[in-house]
Design an enzyme around this catalytic site. Structure first.
Site, PDB file in Angstrom:
ATOM      1  N   ARG A  90     -35.487  -7.005   5.352  1.00 47.17           N
ATOM      2  CA  ARG A  90     -36.377  -6.082   5.684  1.00 47.17           C
ATOM      3  C   ARG A  90     -37.076  -6.205   7.367  1.00 47.17           C
ATOM      4  O   ARG A  90     -37.230  -7.268   7.434  1.00 47.17           O
ATOM      5  CB  ARG A  90     -37.702  -5.879   4.902  1.00 47.17           C
ATOM      6  CG  ARG A  90     -38.813  -5.132   5.393  1.00 47.17           C
ATOM      7  CD  ARG A  90     -38.699  -3.623   5.123  1.00 47.17           C
ATOM      8  NE  ARG A  90     -39.516  -2.750   5.797  1.00 47.17           N
ATOM      9  CZ  ARG A  90     -40.709  -2.446   5.332  1.00 47.17           C
ATOM     10  NH1 ARG A  90     -40.642  -2.943   3.953  1.00 47.17           N
ATOM     11  NH2 ARG A  90     -41.465  -1.344   5.742  1.00 47.17           N
ATOM     12  N   ARG A 101     -35.053   1.085   5.555  1.00 50.88           N
ATOM     13  CA  ARG A 101     -35.465   0.066   5.020  1.00 50.88           C
ATOM     14  C   ARG A 101     -34.509  -0.459   3.866  1.00 50.88           C
ATOM     15  O   ARG A 101     -34.286   0.256   3.189  1.00 50.88           O
ATOM     16  CB  ARG A 101     -36.931  -0.512   4.838  1.00 50.88           C
ATOM     17  CG  ARG A 101     -37.525   0.179   3.484  1.00 50.88           C
ATOM     18  CD  ARG A 101     -37.699   1.788   3.936  1.00 50.88           C
ATOM     19  NE  ARG A 101     -38.820   2.166   5.119  1.00 50.88           N
ATOM     20  CZ  ARG A 101     -40.002   2.230   5.077  1.00 50.88           C
ATOM     21  NH1 ARG A 101     -40.694   1.966   4.005  1.00 50.88           N
ATOM     22  NH2 ARG A 101     -40.458   2.767   6.183  1.00 50.88           N
ATOM     23  N   ASP A 104     -38.606  -1.875   0.247  1.00 53.55           N
ATOM     24  CA  ASP A 104     -39.914  -1.761   0.719  1.00 53.55           C
ATOM     25  C   ASP A 104     -40.551  -1.733  -0.729  1.00 53.55           C
ATOM     26  O   ASP A 104     -40.376  -1.170  -1.855  1.00 53.55           O
ATOM     27  CB  ASP A 104     -40.231  -0.281   1.283  1.00 53.55           C
ATOM     28  CG  ASP A 104     -41.688   0.064   1.742  1.00 53.55           C
ATOM     29  OD1 ASP A 104     -42.269  -0.983   2.058  1.00 53.55           O
ATOM     30  OD2 ASP A 104     -42.207   0.889   1.617  1.00 53.55           O
ATOM     31  N   ASP A 106     -44.529  -1.606  -2.386  1.00 51.21           N
ATOM     32  CA  ASP A 106     -46.122  -1.417  -2.022  1.00 51.21           C
ATOM     33  C   ASP A 106     -46.864  -1.601  -3.489  1.00 51.21           C
ATOM     34  O   ASP A 106     -46.430  -1.357  -4.345  1.00 51.21           O
ATOM     35  CB  ASP A 106     -46.233   0.020  -1.617  1.00 51.21           C
ATOM     36  CG  ASP A 106     -45.843   0.510  -0.453  1.00 51.21           C
ATOM     37  OD1 ASP A 106     -45.754  -0.280   0.700  1.00 51.21           O
ATOM     38  OD2 ASP A 106     -45.452   1.673  -0.236  1.00 51.21           O
TER      39      ASP A 106
END
Length: 196
Positions: A90, A101, A104, A106
């Site tokens: 990343r 990317r 990712d 979250d």
């Protein structure tokens, strides 16, 4: 009585996963395998192909949501997820924060915990706007509610425009049927639920 998102075995954590560079399906599958070692009762949604938002000049994303029980501190989860992102190459481009990317991750929800710090916000502040988050999230838990308001996340999903969310068969890696076409109970208090 145990509150939604909480368990006697720990906090139910939901992580949003996305990739649009390299072998995105393989990258997400590898990330899920690694995340399983940190959580009890791990669950993962179907994979979805989604159109990019904000920064439109990039490939479609592959998205999913991972969930598991843990007592790990949220900042330790942040460290684990960022380390996993970095090991998958990343790169964080300050001039293109919404750009392509390899991986990712979250933190979407951590039980009913609310954190508002410069480097970490839980619940994720933009998850209510993103079908690529809400669709797989609701697949795992159609009755999930916001910790602050008690509103069903399905209500937020029902109010959003078509954002180009396509269910993926991992055997064929494509489908012509959008999630909106597959939805049942559209607009109900239980939210949009993909056909099983």
């Amino acid at each position: 009585m145990t509150e939604p998102g909480e368990s006697s075995d720990g906090h139910r954590v939901y992580l949003g996963l996305g990739s649009n560079t390299g072998d995105s399906v393989g990258i997400l599958q590898g990330a899920v395998r690694e995340l399983r070692s940190h959580f009890r009762d791990p669950r993962v949604s179907s994979f979805f192909r989604t159109r990019p938002r904000d920064d439109l000049h990039q490939p479609d994303f592959i998205n999913a949501v991972f969930s598991g029980l843990t007592e790990i501190h949220p900042y330790e989860i942040l460290r684990i997820t960022q380390d996993l992102e970095n090991r998958h190459g990343r790169l964080r481009d300050p001039d293109r924060p919404k750009g392509p990317r390899t991986l990712d991750i979250d933190i979407l929800l951590y039980g009913n915990l609310r954190i508002h710090e410069p480097d970490l916000e839980i619940p994720h502040p933009r998850m209510k706007e993103r079908k690529f988050v809400l669709v797989p999230l609701l697949e795992l838990d159609p009755l999930l509610r916001e910790p602050e308001t008690g509103i069903y996340y399905g209500e937020h999903a029902a109010g959003l425009e078509d954002q180009g969310i396509y269910y993926i068969s991992l055997n064929h890696y494509s489908t012509t049927l959008s999630w909106e076409d597959r939805a049942e109970g559209y607009g109900s208090k239980y939210g949009n639920q993909r056909k099983q």
